[in-house]
Write a protein that holds these residues in place. Structure first.
Motif, PDB file in Angstrom:
ATOM      1  N   PHE A  28      17.857 -34.808   6.470  1.00 56.42           N
ATOM      2  CA  PHE A  28      17.350 -33.803   7.444  1.00 56.42           C
ATOM      3  C   PHE A  28      15.810 -33.636   7.250  1.00 56.42           C
ATOM      4  CE2 PHE A  28      21.960 -32.654   7.286  1.00 56.42           C
ATOM      5  CZ  PHE A  28      22.444 -32.204   8.336  1.00 56.42           C
ATOM      6  N   SER A  29      15.169 -34.666   7.036  1.00 57.29           N
ATOM      7  CA  SER A  29      13.680 -34.703   7.224  1.00 57.29           C
ATOM      8  C   SER A  29      13.082 -35.235   8.392  1.00 57.29           C
ATOM      9  CB  SER A  29      13.340 -35.322   5.729  1.00 57.29           C
ATOM     10  OG  SER A  29      13.545 -34.376   4.910  1.00 57.29           O
ATOM     11  N   ALA A  85      16.081 -30.650  17.919  1.00 57.66           N
ATOM     12  CA  ALA A  85      17.339 -30.253  18.685  1.00 57.66           C
ATOM     13  C   ALA A  85      18.262 -29.385  17.717  1.00 57.66           C
ATOM     14  CB  ALA A  85      18.070 -31.520  19.170  1.00 57.66           C
ATOM     15  N   LEU A  86      18.009 -29.396  16.413  1.00 55.29           N
ATOM     16  CA  LEU A  86      18.589 -28.811  15.757  1.00 55.29           C
ATOM     17  C   LEU A  86      18.452 -27.025  15.519  1.00 55.29           C
ATOM     18  CD1 LEU A  86      18.793 -31.274  12.711  1.00 55.29           C
ATOM     19  CD2 LEU A  86      20.658 -30.880  14.168  1.00 55.29           C
ATOM     20  N   PRO A  87      19.533 -26.157  15.110  1.00 56.70           N
ATOM     21  CA  PRO A  87      19.251 -24.857  14.865  1.00 56.70           C
ATOM     22  C   PRO A  87      17.763 -24.533  14.221  1.00 56.70           C
ATOM     23  CG  PRO A  87      21.505 -25.357  14.294  1.00 56.70           C
ATOM     24  CD  PRO A  87      20.752 -26.773  14.542  1.00 56.70           C
ATOM     25  N   GLY A  88      17.148 -23.519  14.564  1.00 52.41           N
ATOM     26  CA  GLY A  88      16.102 -23.205  14.031  1.00 52.41           C
ATOM     27  C   GLY A  88      15.842 -23.004  12.575  1.00 52.41           C
ATOM     28  N   THR A 144      13.393 -24.536   9.580  1.00 56.72           N
ATOM     29  CA  THR A 144      12.730 -23.892   8.426  1.00 56.72           C
ATOM     30  C   THR A 144      13.103 -24.212   7.006  1.00 56.72           C
ATOM     31  OG1 THR A 144      12.989 -22.126  10.031  1.00 56.72           O
ATOM     32  CG2 THR A 144      12.288 -21.715   7.714  1.00 56.72           C
ATOM     33  N   ALA A 145      14.379 -24.778   6.880  1.00 53.11           N
ATOM     34  CA  ALA A 145      14.966 -25.338   5.698  1.00 53.11           C
ATOM     35  C   ALA A 145      14.080 -26.393   5.422  1.00 53.11           C
ATOM     36  CB  ALA A 145      16.196 -25.264   5.606  1.00 53.11           C
ATOM     37  N   TYR A 192      10.291 -34.062   4.217  1.00 54.64           N
ATOM     38  CA  TYR A 192       9.875 -33.737   5.699  1.00 54.64           C
ATOM     39  C   TYR A 192       8.303 -33.898   5.850  1.00 54.64           C
ATOM     40  CZ  TYR A 192       9.111 -30.298   9.503  1.00 54.64           C
ATOM     41  OH  TYR A 192       8.826 -29.899  10.755  1.00 54.64           O
ATOM     42  N   HIS A 193       7.529 -33.334   5.129  1.00 53.31           N
ATOM     43  CA  HIS A 193       6.207 -33.515   5.180  1.00 53.31           C
ATOM     44  C   HIS A 193       5.559 -34.897   4.813  1.00 53.31           C
ATOM     45  CE1 HIS A 193       5.848 -29.331   5.533  1.00 53.31           C
ATOM     46  NE2 HIS A 193       6.807 -29.031   4.440  1.00 53.31           N
TER      47      HIS A 193
END
Lengths: 254, 308
Positions: A185-186, A194-197, A201-202, A209-210
Motif C-alpha cells: 500500500f505504498s 482510488a482507495l478510501p481516504g 492517510t495511513a 510511501y515517501h
C-alpha cells in the motif's frame, strides 16, 4: 544519559562493511531476485493489459516503486535478522561495548550500515531496470541519497524492534504486520488515489510511501515533487534515530 | 598504585542483590582472582569494572577514574576476555584481531602488525585465514585473549577464562596468562576452579552470595583457615552418618568439615593424624591424605563445596 561518538559509530559501520565484503556474493543476489520476480510478473504480465499509469509505461511505474522497496528490504533484513543474530547468538555486541565503543555507537553504526545497504540494493536494482527505460532524468543520480534517508528510517524502526523483541520468532510478525502492508500500500503496484481516504492517510504515515514518491519524482525528472518527501524522511530520521540507541543501551548495559 | 578500587560496591537487579557492598583493590602488576560458585556475583563485578553494568551504590574506580562517568576512557585501556565466545563468526582469525584493534583507533597498518604479533603469541599463525568457527574451543579462547591484547591494555579482565575447556587447552591458556603476568600485565579474573586460582592468582577474593568472605594470597588463606593438610574420610554406606563419624574424629584434628558422605579433618601433620584415625577403627571406607586447598577454605567459610 546518551554517550555517542561519531568515530565510534563509523568504526562499527566499517566492521559491517568488512563483513559485507566477504558475504555479498551470497547475500546480494538473494535480496535482488525477489524484486526482479515481481517486476517480471507484474511489469510484463499485468503490463501487457495495463499500458500506462499516470502517463507512465506500467513497467517503468512498477520498476521505480520496486527500487524503493529493494532499499527497504536491504535495511530491514540487516536490522532485524542480521542484527539479532549478532546481538543474541554471536554476542558480538557484548564484546564491542567493552571496547571504547558505546551501545549508542553500535546502534547508530548499525542504522548507518542498514542505510548503506538500502543504497546498495536500491541503486543496484535501479541500474538493472534502467534497461526498461526507467531513469529518464539526470535527477536519478540523486536517488542514492533518497535511499539512504529512507534506509535510516527503515533501519531505525527495525533495530528498535530488534532491541525489544523477546524472541526471533516474532520477526515474521514484523514483516506481516508492517513490512508487507507497506509494500502493498505504498503505491508501488498501483496509485492509491482510488482507495478510501483513510488508506491514503495511513500510507502517508509510513516511510515507504515517501521513498516511492521521491524515487518516481527524481527518476522521471520532476525534482520539486520530491522535496516534501525528502523533508518528511529527513525529519522522521532525525526524530527516530535516538530510539534504538536508548533501547540497545538498556539491553547491553545493565 | 591500585588500578581498581572498589568501596562498598553494590549492584541490585530489582530485589536481587547480585553484589553486596564489596570492597577490594587490584594493584598494578598483580593477578587478582574472584573465586566462587556460579551466581556469587563474579560476572556482575567484572561487568561493573568493564563499565557495562552500572553500580547501584558505592564507589568503583578503574585507573583512578569513576566508572559511572569515564566509561570510554577506562575501556580504552582495558582488555576483556568474555565468559562466552564473542568472536565475529563471519570474519577470519586475523580479521577478528584487526577489526578489534580499529575500535581502539589503531591505524590499519598498526592493527595488522599487532595482529601478526599476537597470532604468534596465541600460536594461531597457521589458522590466521580461517573462519573462527573452524577453531577448537581452546583456540577460540586463545584468540579471545589475543584480541583483548590488541591495544596493549593496562588491565586484562578475564571472566572464567577456561570454563568448558579440556585440561590440555586449559594449561595452554594458563601458560599464556602467566607469560603476560611476567610481562607486567595486571590481571583480574573470575573462576570457579580452585586450581586455576591457585595457579594464577597472587591474591584471591573468595566470594559467595555477592560478598567477599575472605581475601589474600591463596597459600596464606589455606594456612589461615584450614592448615597445611586434610585427611579425607569416606564414610561407609551402611555405617554411621558422616556427622557422627566427624564427632568422633574431631578431637584429633584442628578443625573439620562435613560434606555429603565425607569428613574433612584439618591438620598440620597429616601422617600422624592418619595413624590416629586408623587406630579409632571408624566405619569408613577410605582415608586419604592430601594437601589443603582453597576448596577447603570455601567449604570452611560457607559450609558448601565450590562445585557440587
Amino acid at each position: 544519559m546518551m554517550d555517542f561518538s561519531p568515530v565510534g559509530a563509523f568504526r562499527f559501520w566499517q566492521r559491517n562493511l568488512l563483513i559485507f565484503r566477504k558475504t555479498f556474493p551470497f547475500t546480494v543476489p538473494e535480496n535482488f531476485l525477489e524484486p526482479v520476480v515481481y517486476l517480471l510478473a507484474l511489469g510484463l504480465g499485468l503490463g501487457a493489459y495495463l499500458r500506462e499509469i499516470q502517463g507512465l509505461p506500467y513497467v517503468a511505474f512498477v520498476a521505480t516503486g520496486l527500487a524503493a522497496s529493494a532499499a527497504m528490504f536491504g535495511a530491514t533484513f540487516e536490522c532485524t535478522y542480521n542484527a539479532y543474530v549478532q546481538f543474541y547468538y554471536d554476542r558480538s555486541y557484548d564484546a564491542i561495548v567493552t571496547t571504547p565503543l558505546s551501545a549508542e555507537d553500535v546502534a547508530v553504526g548499525e542504522v548507518l550500515w542498514g542505510a548503506t545497504r538500502s543504497v546498495i540494493y536500491g541503486t543496484a536494482f535501479l541500474l538493472v531496470v534502467a534497461l526498461f527505460g526507467v531513469a529518464r532524468s539526470l535527477w536519478a543520480l540523486a536517488l542514492p541519497g533518497v535511499f539512504f534517508l529512507g534506509g535510516v528510517v527503515f533501519s531505525t524502526v527495525a533495530l528498535a524492534f530488534t532491541a525489544v523483541t523477546p524472541s526471533i520468532d516474532l520477526f515474521p510478525y514484523y514483516f506481516s504486520l508492517w513490512i508487507t502492508p507497506m509494500f502493498m500500500f505504498s503505491g508501488i503496484f498501483f496509485p492509491l488515489d482510488a482507495l478510501p481516504g483513510w488508506v491514503q492517510t495511513a500510507a502517508w504515515f509510513t516511510p515507504l510511501y515517501h521513498v516511492v514518491r521521491a524515487t518516481r519524482a527524481l527518476a522521471f525528472g520532476t525534482p520539486v515533487a520530491a522535496v516534501p518527501e525528502v523533508v518528511w524522511l529527513a525529519a522522521v530520521a532525525v526524530v527516530l534515530l535516538p530510539v534504538p540507541a536508548v533501547l540497545l543501551r538498556r539491553r547491553l548495559v545493565q | 598504585m591500585a588500578l581498581v578500587e572498589a568501596e562498598e560496591l553494590l549492584k541490585r537487579f530489582g530485589s536481587l542483590v547480585a553484589v553486596d557492598r564489596i570492597s577490594f583493590q587490584v594493584r598494578e602488576g598483580e593477578c587478582y582472582g574472584f573465586l566462587g560458585p556460579n551466581g556469587a556475583g563474579k560476572t556482575t563485578t567484572m561487568r561493573m569494572v568493564c563499565c557495562t553494568a552500572r553500580p547501584t551504590a558505592g564507589s568503583l574506580r578503574v585507573f583512578g577514574l569513576d566508572v559511572r562517568r569515564h566509561g570510554r576512557a577506562i575501556k580504552r585501556q582495558l582488555g576483556v576476555v568474555h565468559q562466552s565466545v564473542t568472536l565475529d563468526d563471519a570474519l577470519t582469525v586475523r580479521e577478528n584481531l584487526v577489526v578489534y584493534g580499529r575500535y581502539f583507533d589503531l591505524s590499519w597498518a598498526e592493527a595488522r602488525r599487532r595482529a601478526d604479533e599476537l597470532l604468534a603469541f596465541a600460536e594461531l599463525e597457521a589458522r590466521a585465514d580461517e573462519r573462527v568457527s573452524k577453531l577448537s574451543g581452546g583456540m577460540q579462547r586463545r584468540l579471545m585473549i589475543a584480541r583483548a591484547l590488541m591495544a596493549n591494555p593496562r588491565l586484562l579482565v578475564l571472566d572464567e577464562p577456561t570454563t568448558g575447556l579440556d585440561p590440555q587447552a586449559r594449561h595452554a591458556v594458563w601458560d599464556r596468562l602467566r607469560q603476560l603476568k611476567r610481562g607486567g600485565v595486571t590481571q583480574i579474573l573470575t573462576t570457579h576452579y580452585m586450581e586455576e586460582a591457585e595457579h594464577l592468582c597472587d591474591r584471591v577474593a573468595i566470594v559467595d552470595h555477592g560478598r567477599i568472605v575472605a581475601e589474600g594470597p591463596p597459600r596464606e588463606l589455606v594456612e589461615r583457615y584450614v592448615g597445611r593438610e586434610v585427611v579425607e574420610l569416606q564414610v561407609a554406606a551402611d555405617g554411621a552418618p558422616a556427622w557422627a563419624v566427624a564427632e568422633q574424629a574431631a578431637g584429633l584434628a584442628e578443625g573439620f568439615e562435613v560434606a555429603g558422605d565425607r569428613v574433612f579433618l584439618h591438620t598440620r601433620d597429616g601422617e600422624e593424624l592418619v595413624h590416629r584415625v586408623r587406630a579409632l577403627r571408624l566405619p569408613v571406607e577410605a582415608v586419604v591424605l592430601r594437601r589443603a586447598t582453597l576448596e577447603d577454605v570455601f567449604l570452611r567459610l560457607t559450609g558448601r563445596r565450590l562445585r557440587e
